[in-house]
Design an enzyme around this catalytic site. Structure first.
Site, PDB file in Angstrom:
ATOM      1  N   GLU A 125       0.814  -1.209   0.000  1.00 52.20           N
ATOM      2  CA  GLU A 125       0.000   0.000   0.000  1.00 52.20           C
ATOM      3  C   GLU A 125       0.855   1.270   0.000  1.00 52.20           C
ATOM      4  OE1 GLU A 125      -4.030  -1.566   2.119  1.00 52.20           O
ATOM      5  OE2 GLU A 125      -2.488  -0.779   3.448  1.00 52.20           O
TER       6      GLU A 125
ATOM      7  N   GLU B  69     -12.980  -2.603  12.244  1.00 53.91           N
ATOM      8  CA  GLU B  69     -12.925  -1.917  10.953  1.00 53.91           C
ATOM      9  C   GLU B  69     -13.989  -2.425   9.990  1.00 53.91           C
ATOM     10  OE1 GLU B  69      -9.713  -1.226   7.283  1.00 53.91           O
ATOM     11  OE2 GLU B  69      -9.097  -2.273   9.116  1.00 53.91           O
TER      12      GLU B  69
ATOM     13  N   ASP C 120      -8.305  -9.417   4.342  1.00 48.00           N
ATOM     14  CA  ASP C 120      -8.078  -8.273   5.231  1.00 48.00           C
ATOM     15  C   ASP C 120      -9.120  -8.189   6.335  1.00 48.00           C
ATOM     16  OD1 ASP C 120      -7.055  -5.932   6.272  1.00 48.00           O
ATOM     17  OD2 ASP C 120      -8.005  -4.633   4.804  1.00 48.00           O
TER      18      ASP C 120
END
Length: 726
Positions: free
Chosen positions: A309, A411, A383
């Site tokens: 990322e 999240e 993820d």
């Protein structure tokens, strides 16, 4: 009495009632260390009789902390402070100390407890009965004290004890994604608890209570900054501040670790390169490690996110992950520090299934990493989704230390407005059989090092902690912090047993409360999977914020950030084909796992669309079509949240009004958001299936366009890169 004096009298009475109410209110700040007074008279009397006196030699700071905790707990629960004594002949009943300090008692301590385990034992000495808490080290005595207090908190008998316990994992670490400006990436409980501006001069009580809470569940490490690291964390200005935190944590057996930016030699050191094979770079890191250990002699080591990322890493210079990790390992080795090197890597330029990339990059380097390197692997290959199969790297690198990484901060699980008890998620992964060493090669056994005793072991949890008064935003989110610590200590512990303990320690021992709420907790994660991502769907949340549904997202800037990349819905069907006729991600698993998940006759419904693309009319085990089954799960999920709320309503009066009301309001919010997830996803996927929603289900309140147009401003937890997922 005059009207004026009568008015004053009523005013004083009102103020008194308010004061009484405040005295009984509970913000949740104390977490599971409430030490509520035991109101059941018989139990209280028994405990009082058994805990009349105390022998506890406490010379070190850690033993003093253990002694202080014991007295705090006993006074809170029983309103007694056992008297001190110098010998064991005066009728004292509780004896605590290290094996060395109690050597005159000739207590047999099992070798298995090691340096962090403890023994709690009832013994007769000179024909008198004693409860003895002992261990080989000071910090292990502290762990024993916390467990002894837990027995009383949960109304367990303490008259005949023989408990020998030790951690099965070496490094049990919380990872904070806290930035130096006090924002928290994917944090939903306020700002960072680290007040950098006031450090090192001001030590907030919260730092001490944070350390106490971690020690109470056996957590022994804390990475205090974001994996998307700022090089400034290694500057002398911040090392002085970190030193102050380390001094607090050390008392409770917690080592500090730092996330480091791989390009720090360039950004902080003024070098022209961060190439791990460059001699000047090696020297810079070695010198920096020496400097850190001068500030913090027991510093734990580095956590590194590299070449993922946009983060710099060894591949930036044509080197490998092994080159980068080993260079840092060499710098830390003289000080006995470790490198936790994250396996969360994926590259937009790699034309392959994202779920395969970590395996493809790390598997070839099995056995190539230094002994003080541990590869930190997320529980699943994408993820931290509401449900994922276990990561294929577990068991695939028998000569490399692998560290489990779970995410406590929610999240992808509704932030801090949804009640989701994550221990069943942890257990689902940990008890999965990898078959890499034959049947019974569970993920738990892999990370415990059962198949290679030479390897270091670890478990990390991405923290859900912030500056909110109750630490985690949602009172029940505290249970995920607690459960992580318990399962890092012993990955094979039962989620039900952990929930039972947490409820009793946090709220009340009243079974009328504990029994139904424990059932609610154990079901909560499955509810969330149902209203968000049933049947193996994944990564269909809102772009950037990861808040709310977004199965329509197809413009996120790169394919593997788009929801459409993962569900692949079309007129023919839905699901990601990862079998041999698709991306063949299943090939990364052992043949037994490949065959089980690759075969439609044996693949569990929970992973069906993770591994298979199926037509909408595919007949499920229930007899329903795939479309009808998906609709059923979405509606069942939202309805289950409604049932949770009804259960919680019955708990009024059984706990403090403050937390009861807070949870009630949060459940109402969760129900509204679960309904939005349900309606948005069902309407979107219906545009492909062209099939009706069953007559027995309420129709969505709005058209699909309404949900697509929903906007959420200033959603918490967003870092500098709006698409960064960590």
């Amino acid at each position: 009495m005059t009207k004026y004096s009568l008015k004053n009298k009523y005013l004083l009475l009102l103020l008194l009632l308010v004061a009484i109410n405040k005295a009984h209110a509970d913000s949740g700040y104390k977490l599971w260390l409430e030490y509520n007074k035991i109101t059941y008279q018989r139990a209280s009397a028994v405990y009082r009789q058994q805990l009349r006196y105390l022998i506890f030699p406490a010379a070190s700071d850690q033993l003093k902390a253990a002694r202080g905790e014991l007295l705090k707990g006993l006074d809170g629960m029983l309103s007694i402070l056992p008297g001190d004594a110098k010998t064991i002949t005066d009728g004292q009943t509780l004896v605590i100390g290290t094996r060395q300090s109690l050597k005159s008692l000739s207590i047999v301590v099992p070798d298995t407890i090691g340096s962090e385990g403890y023994l709690i034992k009832t013994a007769f000495i000179h024909q008198k009965k004693y409860t003895i808490i002992t261990a080989n080290t000071d910090v292990a005595v502290l762990y024993g004290v916390f467990n002894f207090l837990k027995l009383i908190q949960t109304n367990q008998p303490i008259s005949n004890l023989n408990i020998a316990d030790h951690p099965r994992i070496m490094y049990r670490v919380l990872d904070h994604w806290d930035n130096l400006n006090r924002t928290v990436e994917r944090g939903y409980a306020g700002s960072s608890i680290w007040n950098w501006h006031k450090l090192p001069g001001i030590i907030d009580q919260r730092y001490i209570d944070y350390a106490r809470a971690n020690a109470s569940v056996g957590i022994n490490g804390s990475v205090i900054n974001n994996v998307n690291a700022d090089a400034l964390i290694l500057s002398p200005q911040y090392l002085t501040k970190i030193q102050a935190l380390a001094n607090v944590f050390r008392v409770y057996g917690i080592k500090i670790y730092l996330s480091v930016k791989f390009s720090s030699p360039v950004e902080l050191g003024g070098l022209k390169t961060a190439d791990p094979l460059d001699a000047a770079v090696k020297k810079w890191w070695a010198d920096k490690a020496d400097e850190i250990y001068r500030y913090i002699p027991d510093f734990g080591g580095f956590l590194v996110k590299a070449n993922s990322e946009g983060q710099p890493g060894p591949q930036t210079y044509g080197r490998t992950h092994a080159d980068g990790a080993n260079m840092l390992a060499d710098a830390l080795a003289p000080h006995h520090g470790i490198v936790m090197w994250r396996a969360f890597v994926y590259d937009n330029n790699v034309p392959d299934d994202r779920s395969k990339q970590a395996y493809n990059e790390f598997k070839p380097f099995d056995g190539k990493f230094k002994d003080n390197v541990i590869i930190q692997v997320k529980n699943g290959p994408i993820d931290f989704q509401p449900r994922e199969p276990f990561h294929p790297l577990f068991g695939a690198m028998p000569n490399t230390a692998l560290m489990m990484e779970f995410q406590l901060t929610q999240e992808y699980l509704g932030f801090s407005t949804h009640l989701v008890y994550e221990a069943p998620l942890f257990a689902e992964c940990l008890q999965s059989d990898t078959y890499t060493q034959g049947k019974g090669s569970t993920v738990s056994r892999v990370i415990k090092g059962d198949f290679n005793k030479k390897l270091i072991t670890g478990m990390a949890g991405v923290a859900n902690i912030g500056s909110d008064l109750n630490w985690c935003g949602h009172p029940f989110a505290q249970a995920n912090w607690y459960a992580f610590g318990r399962m890092a200590w012993n990955p094979d512990q039962s989620p039900a047993a952990i929930a039972d303990d947490w409820l009793k320690m946090t709220f009340t021992n009243n079974t009328v409360f504990v029994s139904p709420v424990k059932k609610l907790m154990l079901q909560s994660r499955e509810n969330t999977v149902n209203y968000m991502t049933p049947l193996g769907l994944h990564h269909i949340m809102g772009v950037s914020t990861h808040y709310g549904p977004g199965p329509w997202v197809d413009n996120a800037g790169r394919p593997d950030w788009n929801a459409t990349y993962y569900h692949k819905a079309d007129s023919a069907g839905i699901g990601f084909n990862r079998t041999g006729t698709g991306s063949n991600a299943l090939e990364q698993y052992a043949p037994q796992v490949n065959a089980h998940w690759g075969n439609l006759q044996t693949c569990p419904d929970e992973y069906l669309l993770w591994f298979h693309h199926l037509r909408w009319t595919y007949k499920m085990r229930s007899g329903r079509s795939l479309w009808d089954e998906m609709v059923h799960h979405y509606y069942q999920g939202a309805d289950s949240v409604k049932q949770m709320g009804l259960t919680w309503d019955k708990m009024q009066g059984k706990i403090d009004a403050e937390r009861f009301t807070e949870v009630k309001q949060l459940m109402q919010t969760q129900l509204a958001e679960a309904t939005t997830w349900r309606d948005a996803c069902v309407l979107y996927f219906q545009t492909f299936s062209k099939m009706p929603i069953g007559a027995g289900y309420p129709k969505p309140a709005h058209p699909l366009s309404y949900y697509k147009d929903m906007k959420f401003y200033y959603v918490p937890g967003i870092g500098g890169n709006n698409y960064m997922t960590n």
